[in-house]
Design a protein around this motif. Sequence first.
Motif, PDB file in Angstrom:
ATOM      1  N   ALA A  34     -22.321  44.307  53.320  1.00 11.28           N
ATOM      2  CA  ALA A  34     -22.139  44.721  54.712  1.00 11.28           C
ATOM      3  C   ALA A  34     -20.738  44.408  55.213  1.00 11.28           C
ATOM      4  CB  ALA A  34     -23.186  44.043  55.596  1.00 11.28           C
ATOM      5  N   LEU A  35     -20.240  43.228  54.906  1.00  9.24           N
ATOM      6  CA  LEU A  35     -18.902  42.837  55.366  1.00  9.24           C
ATOM      7  C   LEU A  35     -17.819  43.690  54.712  1.00  9.24           C
ATOM      8  CD1 LEU A  35     -19.268  38.937  55.371  1.00  9.24           C
ATOM      9  CD2 LEU A  35     -19.048  40.438  57.361  1.00  9.24           C
ATOM     10  N   SER A  36     -18.058  44.169  53.482  1.00 12.32           N
ATOM     11  CA  SER A  36     -17.059  44.986  52.780  1.00 12.32           C
ATOM     12  C   SER A  36     -16.771  46.289  53.506  1.00 12.32           C
ATOM     13  CB  SER A  36     -17.534  45.296  51.352  1.00 12.32           C
ATOM     14  OG  SER A  36     -17.597  44.124  50.578  1.00 12.32           O
ATOM     15  N   VAL A  37     -17.754  46.794  54.245  1.00 10.82           N
ATOM     16  CA  VAL A  37     -17.564  48.043  54.993  1.00 10.82           C
ATOM     17  C   VAL A  37     -16.551  47.847  56.114  1.00 10.82           C
ATOM     18  CG1 VAL A  37     -18.718  49.761  56.444  1.00 10.82           C
ATOM     19  CG2 VAL A  37     -19.886  48.844  54.422  1.00 10.82           C
ATOM     20  N   PHE A  38     -16.523  46.659  56.699  1.00 11.50           N
ATOM     21  CA  PHE A  38     -15.643  46.390  57.836  1.00 11.50           C
ATOM     22  C   PHE A  38     -14.359  45.669  57.422  1.00 11.50           C
ATOM     23  CE2 PHE A  38     -19.968  46.705  59.282  1.00 11.50           C
ATOM     24  CZ  PHE A  38     -19.875  47.528  60.399  1.00 11.50           C
ATOM     25  N   PHE A  39     -14.418  44.986  56.294  1.00 14.60           N
ATOM     26  CA  PHE A  39     -13.238  44.282  55.782  1.00 14.60           C
ATOM     27  C   PHE A  39     -12.863  44.923  54.453  1.00 14.60           C
ATOM     28  CE2 PHE A  39     -11.497  40.311  53.624  1.00 14.60           C
ATOM     29  CZ  PHE A  39     -10.237  40.460  54.192  1.00 14.60           C
ATOM     30  N   LYS A  40     -11.897  45.834  54.486  1.00 17.76           N
ATOM     31  CA  LYS A  40     -11.606  46.696  53.339  1.00 17.76           C
ATOM     32  C   LYS A  40     -11.110  45.936  52.109  1.00 17.76           C
ATOM     33  CE  LYS A  40     -12.526  50.044  56.166  1.00 17.76           C
ATOM     34  NZ  LYS A  40     -13.857  50.689  56.142  1.00 17.76           N
ATOM     35  N   ASP A  41     -10.578  44.744  52.310  1.00 17.20           N
ATOM     36  CA  ASP A  41     -10.043  43.992  51.177  1.00 17.20           C
ATOM     37  C   ASP A  41     -11.070  43.040  50.561  1.00 17.20           C
ATOM     38  OD1 ASP A  41      -7.524  45.154  51.483  1.00 17.20           O
ATOM     39  OD2 ASP A  41      -6.899  43.646  52.948  1.00 17.20           O
ATOM     40  N   MET A  42     -12.330  43.180  50.955  1.00 16.38           N
ATOM     41  CA  MET A  42     -13.348  42.247  50.488  1.00 16.38           C
ATOM     42  C   MET A  42     -13.493  42.249  48.965  1.00 16.38           C
ATOM     43  SD  MET A  42     -15.630  39.953  51.167  1.00 16.38           S
ATOM     44  CE  MET A  42     -16.070  40.048  52.903  1.00 16.38           C
ATOM     45  N   THR A  43     -13.473  43.429  48.355  1.00 14.55           N
ATOM     46  CA  THR A  43     -13.638  43.511  46.902  1.00 14.55           C
ATOM     47  C   THR A  43     -12.517  42.782  46.173  1.00 14.55           C
ATOM     48  OG1 THR A  43     -14.793  45.643  47.083  1.00 14.55           O
ATOM     49  CG2 THR A  43     -13.868  45.070  44.929  1.00 14.55           C
ATOM     50  N   GLN A  44     -11.273  42.972  46.643  1.00 17.09           N
ATOM     51  CA  GLN A  44     -10.130  42.288  46.026  1.00 17.09           C
ATOM     52  C   GLN A  44     -10.220  40.777  46.240  1.00 17.09           C
ATOM     53  OE1 GLN A  44      -9.908  45.067  47.881  1.00 17.09           O
ATOM     54  NE2 GLN A  44      -9.287  46.501  46.274  1.00 17.09           N
ATOM     55  N   LEU A  45     -10.671  40.381  47.432  1.00 17.06           N
ATOM     56  CA  LEU A  45     -10.819  38.955  47.726  1.00 17.06           C
ATOM     57  C   LEU A  45     -11.870  38.322  46.820  1.00 17.06           C
ATOM     58  CD1 LEU A  45     -10.153  36.500  49.506  1.00 17.06           C
ATOM     59  CD2 LEU A  45     -11.892  37.311  51.121  1.00 17.06           C
ATOM     60  N   ILE A  46     -12.973  39.009  46.633  1.00 14.75           N
ATOM     61  CA  ILE A  46     -14.036  38.506  45.767  1.00 14.75           C
ATOM     62  C   ILE A  46     -13.543  38.382  44.334  1.00 14.75           C
ATOM     63  CG2 ILE A  46     -16.265  39.103  44.728  1.00 14.75           C
ATOM     64  CD1 ILE A  46     -17.052  40.254  47.440  1.00 14.75           C
ATOM     65  N   SER A  47     -12.760  39.360  43.892  1.00 10.92           N
ATOM     66  CA  SER A  47     -12.204  39.321  42.538  1.00 10.92           C
ATOM     67  C   SER A  47     -11.352  38.070  42.333  1.00 10.92           C
ATOM     68  CB  SER A  47     -11.370  40.576  42.271  1.00 10.92           C
ATOM     69  OG  SER A  47     -10.799  40.539  40.976  1.00 10.92           O
ATOM     70  N   VAL A  48     -10.522  37.743  43.320  1.00 15.10           N
ATOM     71  CA  VAL A  48      -9.674  36.548  43.230  1.00 15.10           C
ATOM     72  C   VAL A  48     -10.528  35.280  43.229  1.00 15.10           C
ATOM     73  CG1 VAL A  48      -7.925  35.176  44.428  1.00 15.10           C
ATOM     74  CG2 VAL A  48      -7.678  37.665  44.282  1.00 15.10           C
ATOM     75  N   ILE A  49     -11.528  35.245  44.117  1.00 18.91           N
ATOM     76  CA  ILE A  49     -12.411  34.074  44.206  1.00 18.91           C
ATOM     77  C   ILE A  49     -13.151  33.866  42.883  1.00 18.91           C
ATOM     78  CG2 ILE A  49     -14.484  33.152  45.315  1.00 18.91           C
ATOM     79  CD1 ILE A  49     -13.523  34.478  47.909  1.00 18.91           C
ATOM     80  N   LEU A  50     -13.584  34.957  42.269  1.00 20.56           N
ATOM     81  CA  LEU A  50     -14.307  34.851  40.999  1.00 20.56           C
ATOM     82  C   LEU A  50     -13.403  34.348  39.881  1.00 20.56           C
ATOM     83  CD1 LEU A  50     -16.531  38.062  41.112  1.00 20.56           C
ATOM     84  CD2 LEU A  50     -17.324  35.695  41.179  1.00 20.56           C
ATOM     85  N   GLN A  51     -12.147  34.770  39.900  1.00 24.48           N
ATOM     86  CA  GLN A  51     -11.204  34.270  38.885  1.00 24.48           C
ATOM     87  C   GLN A  51     -11.016  32.763  39.023  1.00 24.48           C
ATOM     88  OE1 GLN A  51      -7.504  36.506  38.354  1.00 24.48           O
ATOM     89  NE2 GLN A  51      -8.479  38.300  39.238  1.00 24.48           N
ATOM     90  N   ILE A  52     -10.862  32.306  40.255  1.00 26.64           N
ATOM     91  CA  ILE A  52     -10.728  30.864  40.486  1.00 26.64           C
ATOM     92  C   ILE A  52     -12.039  30.157  40.146  1.00 26.64           C
ATOM     93  CG2 ILE A  52     -10.312  29.089  42.233  1.00 26.64           C
ATOM     94  CD1 ILE A  52      -8.590  31.160  43.738  1.00 26.64           C
ATOM     95  N   GLY A  53     -13.144  30.758  40.566  1.00 28.08           N
ATOM     96  CA  GLY A  53     -14.450  30.164  40.326  1.00 28.08           C
ATOM     97  C   GLY A  53     -14.768  29.996  38.856  1.00 28.08           C
ATOM     98  N   PHE A  54     -14.286  30.916  38.034  1.00 28.56           N
ATOM     99  CA  PHE A  54     -14.539  30.820  36.595  1.00 28.56           C
ATOM    100  C   PHE A  54     -13.974  29.524  36.024  1.00 28.56           C
ATOM    101  CE2 PHE A  54     -13.202  31.546  32.182  1.00 28.56           C
ATOM    102  CZ  PHE A  54     -14.400  31.922  31.610  1.00 28.56           C
ATOM    103  N   TRP A  55     -12.794  29.136  36.502  1.00 31.13           N
ATOM    104  CA  TRP A  55     -12.125  27.965  35.937  1.00 31.13           C
ATOM    105  C   TRP A  55     -12.576  26.652  36.574  1.00 31.13           C
ATOM    106  CZ3 TRP A  55     -10.100  28.737  31.450  1.00 31.13           C
ATOM    107  CH2 TRP A  55      -9.611  30.009  31.125  1.00 31.13           C
ATOM    108  N   ILE A  56     -13.102  26.702  37.793  1.00 29.67           N
ATOM    109  CA  ILE A  56     -13.577  25.453  38.406  1.00 29.67           C
ATOM    110  C   ILE A  56     -15.071  25.247  38.165  1.00 29.67           C
ATOM    111  CG2 ILE A  56     -11.788  25.508  40.179  1.00 29.67           C
ATOM    112  CD1 ILE A  56     -13.906  26.407  42.175  1.00 29.67           C
ATOM    113  N   THR A  57     -15.715  26.203  37.528  1.00 22.31           N
ATOM    114  CA  THR A  57     -17.107  26.046  37.119  1.00 22.31           C
ATOM    115  C   THR A  57     -17.121  25.550  35.677  1.00 22.31           C
ATOM    116  OG1 THR A  57     -17.750  27.895  38.567  1.00 22.31           O
ATOM    117  CG2 THR A  57     -19.324  27.237  36.872  1.00 22.31           C
TER     118      THR A  57
END
Length: 267
Positions: free
Chosen positions: A169-192
């Motif tokens: 739902a937030l991705s519809v209103f915040f167009k950069d959500m997908t790119q932000l999630i991609s960055v968070i997942l990259q960081i999350g991979f290494w801190i998990t």
Amino acid sequence: MVLGFCQFLKDLIKDRELLFRLSINDFKAKYAGSIFGIIWAFVQPLITILVFWFVFEMGFKSVPIDNFPFILWFVPAYIPWIFFNDILMSTSNCLYEYNYLVKKVKFRVSILPIMKIVSAFFVHIFFVLFIFLIFGMYGYGINAYFFQSFYYTFALIVFCMGLSWAVSALSVFFKDMTQLISVILQIGFWITPIFWNADKMDSWIGKLLKINPIYYIIRGYRDSFLYGVPFWHRINTSIYFWMVTIILFVFGTLIFKKLRPHLADEL
């Protein structure tokens, strides 16, 4: 809240055939234009695992971790991460992808993120069985604890449900959500703790990193395939995980419900 959740389950059961058909079609559509089709859904993770096996087992000659070859220690943690990654990336764009359904007045839009979860589950269940296979190749027999991994799969799915509603739902209103999630997942991979053991860290750092709910899932898969630890022996972390999951479920539901009337206009 309880009544709302019960109604949601009733609606989900009522629409189960529609959900399954949409999930199958979505799974096929991802690779419809390629020569090998849905095979690509399985090839890329398998190649990644093979690369890690070659680099760490053959190249770096990694020492066993807790008396297990590195690849057997790594794969049970990597497989649920792939599932989690796939769910977040696909649900972040699902309302754009199926905007023609969002604009239908009578269509229950909340089913779309769930459809993406089911679509990703088809691949995940294959790789859970792949873990069974790779342990067999290394001479480890299947035991009852292996099947405990399905509990952690269920836990991860429930955790992702609320998250996927909020993200979609937030991705519809915040167009950069997908790119932000991609960055968070990259960081999350290494801190998990996928590549490393949280128990070997300094106590305060280890405790800080264990706040991550996905840590519960990663350790749960390792408990199932490596250490034979029943999930009820992790009672404190289990309570923490399910509390976070419930809060996230409520949060995601409220966000989706609040933004639902405006989705069609934005799309």
